[in-house]
Design a protein around this motif. Sequence first.
Motif, PDB file in Angstrom:
ATOM      1  N   CYS A 147      47.529  28.779  90.927  1.00 40.33           N
ATOM      2  CA  CYS A 147      46.208  29.380  90.678  1.00 40.33           C
ATOM      3  C   CYS A 147      46.236  30.344  89.499  1.00 40.33           C
ATOM      4  O   CYS A 147      47.278  30.794  89.137  1.00 40.33           O
TER       5      CYS A 147
ATOM      6  N   ARG B  58      45.182  32.045  85.397  1.00 44.34           N
ATOM      7  CA  ARG B  58      44.914  31.784  83.987  1.00 44.34           C
ATOM      8  C   ARG B  58      46.049  30.965  83.388  1.00 44.34           C
ATOM      9  O   ARG B  58      47.123  30.876  83.944  1.00 44.34           O
TER      10      ARG B  58
ATOM     11  N   TYR C  10      41.217  25.421  90.384  1.00 41.24           N
ATOM     12  CA  TYR C  10      41.015  26.470  89.393  1.00 41.24           C
ATOM     13  C   TYR C  10      40.127  25.906  88.281  1.00 41.24           C
ATOM     14  O   TYR C  10      40.279  24.763  87.867  1.00 41.24           O
ATOM     15  N   ARG C  11      39.210  26.741  87.809  1.00 43.38           N
ATOM     16  CA  ARG C  11      38.416  26.403  86.625  1.00 43.38           C
ATOM     17  C   ARG C  11      38.081  27.699  85.909  1.00 43.38           C
ATOM     18  O   ARG C  11      37.494  28.612  86.503  1.00 43.38           O
ATOM     19  N   TYR C  12      38.457  27.782  84.640  1.00 38.87           N
ATOM     20  CA  TYR C  12      38.166  28.967  83.850  1.00 38.87           C
ATOM     21  C   TYR C  12      36.657  29.205  83.853  1.00 38.87           C
ATOM     22  O   TYR C  12      35.874  28.296  83.587  1.00 38.87           O
TER      23      TYR C  12
ATOM     24  N   ASP D  20      37.893  30.846  88.793  1.00 38.83           N
ATOM     25  CA  ASP D  20      38.953  31.596  88.141  1.00 38.83           C
ATOM     26  C   ASP D  20      39.177  32.813  89.036  1.00 38.83           C
ATOM     27  O   ASP D  20      38.514  32.964  90.076  1.00 38.83           O
ATOM     28  N   CYS D  21      40.113  33.684  88.690  1.00 38.49           N
ATOM     29  CA  CYS D  21      40.491  34.756  89.614  1.00 38.49           C
ATOM     30  C   CYS D  21      39.332  35.690  89.953  1.00 38.49           C
ATOM     31  O   CYS D  21      39.072  35.976  91.120  1.00 38.49           O
TER      32      CYS D  21
ATOM     33  N   HIS E 288      44.544  39.702  85.702  1.00 42.16           N
ATOM     34  CA  HIS E 288      44.453  38.866  86.904  1.00 42.16           C
ATOM     35  C   HIS E 288      44.136  39.731  88.121  1.00 42.16           C
ATOM     36  O   HIS E 288      44.541  40.890  88.191  1.00 42.16           O
TER      37      HIS E 288
ATOM     38  N   SER F 132      45.917  29.478  87.852  1.00 47.52           N
ATOM     39  CA  SER F 132      46.074  28.842  86.539  1.00 47.52           C
ATOM     40  C   SER F 132      45.454  27.462  86.449  1.00 47.52           C
ATOM     41  O   SER F 132      45.294  26.769  87.452  1.00 47.52           O
ATOM     42  N   THR F 133      45.165  27.072  85.226  1.00 43.22           N
ATOM     43  CA  THR F 133      44.623  25.746  84.953  1.00 43.22           C
ATOM     44  C   THR F 133      45.550  24.695  85.552  1.00 43.22           C
ATOM     45  O   THR F 133      46.762  24.787  85.417  1.00 43.22           O
TER      46      THR F 133
END
Length: 183
Positions: free
Chosen positions: A30, A32, A76-78, A88-89, A141, A156-157
């Motif tokens: 999970c 960035r 996860y998706r930015y 994202d976080c 984060h 993370s991506t």
Amino acid sequence: MGKATHYPDTGHRAPIALAGLVVVLLAAGCGRDDIRPAPPQAGVVGQREWPQVTPADPAAANSVLMRAISLVGTPYRYGGNTPDGGFDCSGLVNYVYNDMLDLKLPRTSRDLAAYQGPKIEPRKLATADLVFFGSGGNVTHVGIYVGEGRFVHAPSTGGTVRLDHLDGSYWRRNYSGAKRILR
């Protein structure tokens, strides 16, 4: 509930369904792109004692905990901020607090770290506190503390929302503090 399983590293018992969930969570990823946590370990070397601290509002903390855990495995998706679109976080943190408590929080991890509320020492963390990570004084984060040194986050991506331990080598090295949102 199912049969209980014993975890030798913690001395606690949990239903088999929960045990399976924890194994899946520890194997997931999970956050960035620049976050590269160490692979999960059976026993964390140098693990600290994590006293159980009662939250100021146990019902609210429990609702945050249960919702955060229910999102484990979400991609996860930015910039993501929904279960359907991914997280994202900070999107995860915002979604959980808004969904469960109708509480609107700042959108970025940096702004969450600067948000009102007392800073918390690691040994005084309570369920639903926010934990922050970064380097060089920059917060990059955030995750939601769930107890016993563990937190839920979107790292993370290519990964998913997962459960990690604050004593993991990456997280311990990059820990930059915590904030209590529930008072």
